[in-house]
Design an enzyme around this catalytic site. Structure first.
Site, PDB file in Angstrom:
ATOM      1  N   LYS A 148      12.516 148.794  -5.941  1.00  0.00           N
ATOM      2  CA  LYS A 148      13.442 147.686  -5.779  1.00  0.00           C
ATOM      3  C   LYS A 148      12.696 146.375  -6.076  1.00  0.00           C
ATOM      4  O   LYS A 148      11.485 146.371  -5.994  1.00  0.00           O
ATOM      5  CB  LYS A 148      14.033 147.689  -4.386  1.00  0.00           C
ATOM      6  CG  LYS A 148      13.130 147.075  -3.298  1.00  0.00           C
ATOM      7  CD  LYS A 148      13.917 146.703  -2.085  1.00  0.00           C
ATOM      8  CE  LYS A 148      13.245 145.571  -1.362  1.00  0.00           C
ATOM      9  NZ  LYS A 148      13.896 145.069  -0.204  1.00  0.00           N
ATOM     10  N   HIS A 178      13.817 152.841   0.140  1.00  0.00           N
ATOM     11  CA  HIS A 178      13.026 153.605   1.122  1.00  0.00           C
ATOM     12  C   HIS A 178      13.793 153.810   2.433  1.00  0.00           C
ATOM     13  O   HIS A 178      13.448 154.691   3.210  1.00  0.00           O
ATOM     14  CB  HIS A 178      11.655 152.969   1.355  1.00  0.00           C
ATOM     15  CG  HIS A 178      11.685 151.695   2.109  1.00  0.00           C
ATOM     16  ND1 HIS A 178      11.867 150.483   1.506  1.00  0.00           N
ATOM     17  CD2 HIS A 178      11.571 151.441   3.428  1.00  0.00           C
ATOM     18  CE1 HIS A 178      11.864 149.543   2.426  1.00  0.00           C
ATOM     19  NE2 HIS A 178      11.692 150.087   3.597  1.00  0.00           N
ATOM     20  N   ASP A 235      18.248 140.899  -0.524  1.00  0.00           N
ATOM     21  CA  ASP A 235      17.047 141.581  -0.055  1.00  0.00           C
ATOM     22  C   ASP A 235      17.374 142.759   0.854  1.00  0.00           C
ATOM     23  O   ASP A 235      16.653 143.758   0.875  1.00  0.00           O
ATOM     24  CB  ASP A 235      16.168 140.574   0.716  1.00  0.00           C
ATOM     25  CG  ASP A 235      14.793 141.124   1.021  1.00  0.00           C
ATOM     26  OD1 ASP A 235      14.110 141.536   0.070  1.00  0.00           O
ATOM     27  OD2 ASP A 235      14.402 141.144   2.205  1.00  0.00           O
ATOM     28  N   HIS A 240      19.786 148.249   1.319  1.00  0.00           N
ATOM     29  CA  HIS A 240      19.577 149.061   2.520  1.00  0.00           C
ATOM     30  C   HIS A 240      20.846 149.173   3.383  1.00  0.00           C
ATOM     31  O   HIS A 240      21.258 150.271   3.757  1.00  0.00           O
ATOM     32  CB  HIS A 240      18.452 148.473   3.378  1.00  0.00           C
ATOM     33  CG  HIS A 240      17.180 148.241   2.637  1.00  0.00           C
ATOM     34  ND1 HIS A 240      16.696 149.136   1.715  1.00  0.00           N
ATOM     35  CD2 HIS A 240      16.284 147.230   2.676  1.00  0.00           C
ATOM     36  CE1 HIS A 240      15.553 148.675   1.224  1.00  0.00           C
ATOM     37  NE2 HIS A 240      15.291 147.514   1.786  1.00  0.00           N
ATOM     38  N   LYS A 331      15.922 137.479   9.674  1.00  0.00           N
ATOM     39  CA  LYS A 331      14.493 137.314   9.949  1.00  0.00           C
ATOM     40  C   LYS A 331      14.361 136.473  11.214  1.00  0.00           C
ATOM     41  O   LYS A 331      15.249 135.688  11.545  1.00  0.00           O
ATOM     42  CB  LYS A 331      13.831 136.533   8.813  1.00  0.00           C
ATOM     43  CG  LYS A 331      13.998 137.156   7.444  1.00  0.00           C
ATOM     44  CD  LYS A 331      12.995 138.226   7.233  1.00  0.00           C
ATOM     45  CE  LYS A 331      13.141 138.849   5.857  1.00  0.00           C
ATOM     46  NZ  LYS A 331      12.530 140.174   5.794  1.00  0.00           N
TER      47      LYS A 331
END
Ligand code: NAD
Length: 484
Positions: A148, A178, A235, A240, A331
């Site tokens: 990615k 992942h 991101d 994901h 974050k």
């Protein structure tokens, strides 16, 4: 209980970008652990390639250091590191030049599984694919693994797919996410489709809503310039979280196989409704006690990139109509916590007079910390004094339930690399899946860009902007607490 390990056939694995950060931290230590676990045969060969000018001995020393730093605790005999190093070789080459490819080809054996890991930035993918085929380093049986980010939007993803498909067939291309290699993510499928208990309840009739949270405590310091070009949507959500949502929402595939599973995930992505502005909350972490704020880390005081994103997502099909999926990621939040929570509806009628309203059952699939699964159920409070109800967790923390098996369980990268060698694409994203995900994400990003939307500031070590709480409050719901 000791984990059973099924050895793979011998192979040649080329790592382009073999001296990079990902190779050092994940790929090479991962291969070492698989060798120690008896899964990777001693006859396998791993050939590093990159523009760093090393010879075989210098590469072996580089890997020795990487193992001492990143291999962690392994069940290995004393000579294991040296044994692993003898499997390694190295070829210096610049992807844009023609030198080195012949030397690389000469190191590969004709009749073993051959895979090439593109452990470099995506701007090199097309060139590597062309060079590998032009110099016949790969053939129609070889596999390639790409990292990615797979594109920045639909257009760039289509371009990347076209470049790769010019040289390789779809069944040769392994696009890594992942998250799909994580034990709990696969367990989501095992829980849903390996038990008769859950699937009959897994629909809008019984599920009130679903919450998917991927919370991190880290900031973007050190990679702010890179992160600022992507933000939480690109991101974390496009890849994901979208994968988690798909596995949670998809119909049962006819079998656990690459195309059967990926066909069902694709149907979910295509069923996602467009998201309106009122259902999106973006945030940037602020500063406390001298700790730098997001814009300082991004190196742009006017940055409008989000370090937090929450959204209400509707899956427009029979199974999920009326049951929203709330997703959030950020974050610099209070705790590192990733989970999927299935919140079931309340019992239709309470027979226990005088008892406070019971909450519906919740099934929590925890990715981190403490991978595991918890089911919250209502029981009778123990002791005399009549029928009083209380809520308890039926908890299955893998570390407790599976003991040693967990300590030496392969991490996501190890598992996925072994899947490449086995030729199993189930846990890799197919090209059409990636494009469909971008096709859904692009208009959401374009809408906030067109509106000139500025992310709301949120307190570091909190749980995101106030508005993200409102996203659920206005529907009469609340987020699960972010905590370890
Ligand atoms: P890096 O910059 O540390 O390493 C890049 C490697 O590519 C180096 O070995 C470098 O020598 C080689 N390289 C660069 N240009 C080359 C050229 N022209 N010819 C030959 N070799 C060349 O990058 P990284 O952090 O290892 O990341 C690699 C890929 O993995 C990226 O796509 C990144 O987004 C992705 N990724 C990395 C991580 C991580 O933990 N580092 C995690 C997830 C994804």
């Amino acid at each position: 209980m000791v984990a059973t390990t099924i050895p793979v056939d011998t192979f040649d694995l080329v790592i382009i970008g073999g001296t990079g950060d990902l190779a050092r931290r994940k790929i090479l230590p991962g291969l070492f652990r698989r060798m120690c676990a008896g899964q990777m045969p001693d006859t396998a060969r791993v050939i590093g390639a990159s523009r760093t000018d090393l010879d075989q001995t210098a590469f072996q020393e580089f890997v020795r250091e990487a193992l001492s730093e990143f291999a962690g605790e392994t069940q290995c005999d004393e000579g294991a590191v040296d044994r692993f190093l003898t499997m390694l070789d190295y070829v210096p080459l610049d992807v844009f030049g023609d030198a080195g490819w012949k030397a690389l080809k000469s190191k590969l054996r004709p009749d073993v599984i051959r895979a090439v890991y593109f452990s470099v930035g995506p701007s090199l993918f097309g060139e590597i694919a062309r060079k590998l085929t032009a110099h016949k380093v790969t053939d129609e049986n070889s596999r390639i693994v790409v990292e990615k980010p797979f594109g920045h939007d639909l257009e760039t993803a289509q371009l990347l797919n076209a470049e790769l498909r010019d040289c390789f067939k779809e069944d040769q291309i392994y696009r890594i996410d992942h998250y799909l290699g994580k034990e709990t993510v696969q367990n989501l499928m095992a829980v849903r489709f390996g038990n008769a208990l859950f699937e009959p309840l897994w629909n809008a009739q019984h599920v009130d809503h679903v919450q998917i949270t991927v919370g991190e405590t880290v900031d973007v310091d050190g990679r702010g310039a890179y992160y600022d070009k992507s933000g939480a949507m690109r991101d974390m959500v496009q890849n994901h979280i979208m994968q988690l949502l798909c596995l949670c929402a998809m119909e049962p595939p006819s079998k656990y196989g690459a195309d059967a599973v990926r066909d069902e995930k694709l149907k979910v992505i295509r069923a996602l409704e467009p998201v309106s502005a009122k259902d999106v909350v973006r945030g940037q972490y602020g500063s406390d006690d001298g700790v730098a704020r997001y814009t300082d880390h991004a190196g742009d005081p006017k940055s409008k990139t989000e370090s937090f994103l929450a959204m209400k997502v509707n899956v427009a099909n029979w199974r999920w109509a009326g049951t929203p999926f709330y997703i959030r990621t950020g974050k610099r939040l209070r705790a590192r916590m990733s989970e999927i929570a299935i919140i079931f509806k309340d019992p239709p009628h309470s027979i226990f007079e005088g008892q406070p309203d019971r909450k519906g059952n919740v099934l929590i699939i925890r990715l981190q910390p403490d991978e595991g699964i918890t089911l919250r159920v209502t029981i009778k409070e123990p002791g005399p004094g009549g029928m009083r109800l209380t809520e308890v967790p039926l908890d299955m923390t893998f570390a407790e339930a599976l003991g040693d098996q967990v300590a030496f369980m392969p991490d996501a990268y190890e598992r996925l690399i072994m899947d490449v060698i086995r030729g199993d694409q189930t846990l890799f994203m197919r090209g059409d899946e990636v494009e469909a995900a971008w096709a859904w994400v692009d208009p959401i990003i374009q809408a906030w860009q067109a509106a000139g939307d500025t992310p709301a500031q949120y307190d570091p070590s909190g749980s995101g902007p106030e508005d993200s709480l409102m996203l659920l409050h206005r529907d009469g719901r609340r987020w699960r607490e972010i905590k370890t």
